[in-house]
Design a protein around this motif. Structure first.
Motif, mmCIF file in Angstrom:
data_model
loop_
_atom_site.group_PDB
_atom_site.id
_atom_site.type_symbol
_atom_site.label_atom_id
_atom_site.label_comp_id
_atom_site.label_asym_id
_atom_site.label_seq_id
_atom_site.Cartn_x
_atom_site.Cartn_y
_atom_site.Cartn_z
ATOM 1 N N THR A 83 1.491 1.070 8.509
ATOM 2 C CA THR A 83 1.516 0.453 9.826
ATOM 3 C C THR A 83 0.481 1.137 10.710
ATOM 4 N N THR B 137 4.575 -3.877 12.679
ATOM 5 C CA THR B 137 4.182 -4.658 11.511
ATOM 6 C C THR B 137 3.747 -3.709 10.395
ATOM 7 N N SER C 133 1.896 -3.486 6.279
ATOM 8 C CA SER C 133 1.168 -4.128 5.189
ATOM 9 C C SER C 133 1.373 -3.324 3.914
#
Length: 100
Positions: free
Chosen positions: A54, A60, A62
């Motif tokens: 993050t 969010t 990934s």
């Protein structure tokens, strides 16, 4: 505060743990470790050799590494700064990165 756990759950608190919200993550694997180097940059690791990153404080995430066929978990993660870090796992597995 950021907590990780079963089925890819990531919980974030901006008020010292009084309230929590669940972040969306790109995995259902159990997460076993999380580490932040500052308020924005963090990594989480877990089963299926998953590594998540993050850059916005945990809002969010990934997926930057995923090896479910190896059938072993990564157990913890540590970073010296936003680029240099280690992920350690079962059976003497160690991953090192110099580019975050």
């Amino acid at each position: 505060l950021v907590a990780v756990g079963e089925r890819g759950h990531v919980l974030v608190s901006a008020d010292g743990g009084t309230t929590w919200r669940q972040s969306r993550v790109p995995t259902r694997a159990t997460l076993t470790g999380v580490h932040f180097v500052d308020a924005r940059h963090g990594w989480a690791v877990g089963h299926d050799e998953v590594i998540l990153r993050t850059t916005d404080g945990g809002a969010t995430w990934s997926r930057v590494h995923y090896e479910p066929d190896r059938e072993q978990p990564l157990l913890d993660v540590w970073f010296a700064d936003a680029n240099v870090g280690l992920a350690i796992g079962a059976f003497a597995t160690v991953y090192r990165t110099a580019d975050g």
